[in-house]
Write an enzyme that holds these catalytic residues in place. Structure first.
Site, PDB file in Angstrom:
ATOM      1  N   GLY A 316       1.125  -1.150   0.331  1.00 21.73           N
ATOM      2  CA  GLY A 316       0.006  -0.399  -0.506  1.00 21.73           C
ATOM      3  C   GLY A 316       0.672   1.279  -0.155  1.00 21.73           C
ATOM      4  N   GLU A 317       0.003   2.542   0.608  1.00 22.43           N
ATOM      5  CA  GLU A 317       0.971   3.688   0.842  1.00 22.43           C
ATOM      6  C   GLU A 317       0.916   4.291  -0.308  1.00 22.43           C
ATOM      7  OE1 GLU A 317       4.905   3.070   2.492  1.00 22.43           O
ATOM      8  OE2 GLU A 317       4.279   1.849   4.060  1.00 22.43           O
TER       9      GLU A 317
END
Lengths: 351, 351
Positions: A316-317
């Site tokens: 993610g991120e």
């Protein structure tokens, strides 16, 4: 709040068919067998249409990493403690996280925003303040947020895009301990798949954790009965603030005629919300990668998106989006910089 | 000639298990769930081992685009006329081809070399001169080249790598009208698959052209009977000068402790030759992408390689390698630049 959101959505333009067609014609004249750069060619044509430019520009790149906390994390659905959400926000601000490294590789700036972290960030080293609340409520006990808060989180995402001065392409990203749980819930609601089919291990729960996660999502769906024909209802009942924010980023990107590169599973849940609420965003979407998270495949299928990369990512991120932006930029460069058969004096295909 | 080649091959070092292990340990301490950057993590560990550096360096990047002509092109196996080979070499030198654009994106320099183009390049604007002959002979009538020439083409590739002053990673690339035909022949010989299974449309032949191509390869194999246990025999009988050159690049890269990013189908044929001749090159190989060319899948399977990208490319030149080098560089950056849990003050996974 909801009215303001509907007004913005109504303003989403249609991509330019003319620019896309001009780009497609140019691709045919470049010194390579037609179609031989495959996905790069199609990406360049899509981006040309989105930007309304025969020669697309990918200079100003922004990845938005939106953070939020989740009441459902109390149900033991994550391998990490909830305090990791603000800790990772500080890591983003310090430049030491995966997204910082990969955004630097892509030449993209990272905008970190707090959509609903359960922590009061002290100034001046803090994320952009778009906090809707101190984390969602536990969705196994009732709605994660009010309908008003759901609309507010989406508008917050739109505003984050609005405040970017120059923007040629954007990537979405997320941080929030527990957030694969609402994402799986949203995926189940929109795709009609069973909870077990769309629920994965997130940051790495064991078999017991996975069972707890499936049980929590099933309970949340039974308690809340979200209505798949009403995206705001789904977001309010089983969503998250950063997921609403991501839906807003997508709408904001479409409003700016910017291609929106959707990261992985959580960003995909935001895309499900955005595209149910505003089907006109669909031509702006580019799926960065195929995540390891099991539900992601069904989610992308439902959106009709074919991911650019498959690198077994599950961080993610916005990390997958950063990598995919590099590919989008390469695609645009091919269209803009390659010589034509005529320019290079190269013989064309024999008929 | 062959003796000199065997001497170089015997010098190929083994990658450093210590550096790879140190890199793997460091990956576990970075602020992300273990394994969550999937392929990037494994790539960084492989590159660390190859370079013998716990923190790999990817600054000096070179893509070698090797050109050669093919006697078998007279059998109507390509959609383009043979004069396109030198025309495209001029396009490479002028910076207008796909590989130039994508290498710029990757920050890689492009080295263009003539391994056997049927054209006398006038100075000073010309490729590096490693010409073995003015194109191969028509392999449907007898061997494409002598065994001596086969060894010479491989040594030429090694020498191209030798002359690079600084080199942290290299990509392979090819240009040669007709060269998917010898590549399919080589693939059939090593994988044991039928010619029809491994032969595709190359730059875009129609059904008649494809049938002519399959027939030409079947004839070449029947006439020459290449011996799969003798890689030089295979290269001599049904290969090409640029394919031999690519096998040399791979050996040269391994000698320099540089990761070798193999482009598509033609580069893959070079890798089949290199890895049969020198099994010690295998740990140095990174497959850039899954090509559209049908035989490529079997070829990669035979080499035990999992491609990084799948973008439906079929251009060659090193274009897929350029894109994959961007991913390799990102992988190394993650290992080198991300903060550890301790540095960032982030809580680790709950046990």
């Amino acid at each position: 709040m909801e009215e303001r959101l509907r007004t913005r959505i109504a303003q989403i333009p249609t991509p330019s068919a003319e620019a896309a067609q001009a780009a497609a014609l140019r691709q045919e004249q470049l010194t390579k067998p037609q179609g031989s750069l495959g996905r790069l060619e199609r990406l360049s044509i899509q981006i040309a249409g989105i930007q309304g430019r025969e020669r697309p520009r990918i200079e100003h790149k922004t990845i938005f990493t939106l953070a939020g906390d989740h009441g459902v994390a109390r149900q033991g659905v994550s391998a990490y403690p909830a305090e990791v959400t603000p800790q990772m926000v500080f890591n983003f601000l310090a430049g030491g996280a995966g997204i910082n490294v990969l955004a630097r590789q892509a030449g993209a700036r990272v905008v970190v925003a707090d959509l609903g972290v359960n922590y009061d960030f002290p100034g001046p080293n803090r994320p952009l303040d778009k906090k809707v609340a101190m984390g969602t409520a536990d969705m196994t006990q009732g709605p994660a947020m009010t309908r008003e808060e759901a609309a507010k989180s989406i508008l917050a995402g739109i505003e984050l895009v609005d405040r970017e001065k120059d923007l040629d392409i954007l990537g979405t990203g997320d941080m929030g301990i527990g957030n694969t749980t609402p994402s799986a819930a949203i995926t189940a609601v929109f795709t009609g798949r069973s909870v077990a089919e769309v629920t994965g291990r997130g940051t790495g729960v064991d078999d017991l954790g996975l069972a707890a996660k499936v049980a929590a999502i099933e309970k949340a769906l039974a308690v809340n009965r979200p209505d798949p024909r009403d995206a705001l209802d789904v977001l309010a009942k089983v969503g998250g603030f950063e997921i609403g924010g991501i839906a807003g980023l997508i709408i904001g990107g479409a409003l700016r005629r910017a291609p929106v590169v959707i990261d992985g599973f959580i960003s995909g849940a935001g895309a499900l919300i955005a595209s149910a609420l505003a089907p006109s965003v669909r031509p702006y979407l580019i799926a960065a990668h195929q995540s390891v998270e099991v539900g992601h495949r069904y989610l992308l299928e439902h959106l009709g998106l074919n991911p650019i990369l498959n690198l077994e990512l599950r961080l993610g991120e916005g990390t997958g989006a950063a990598l995919a932006i590099m590919i989008c930029q390469a695609a645009a460069a091919v269209l803009n910089e390659m010589a034509t058969f005529a320019e290079a004096g190269v013989s064309e295909k024999e008929e």
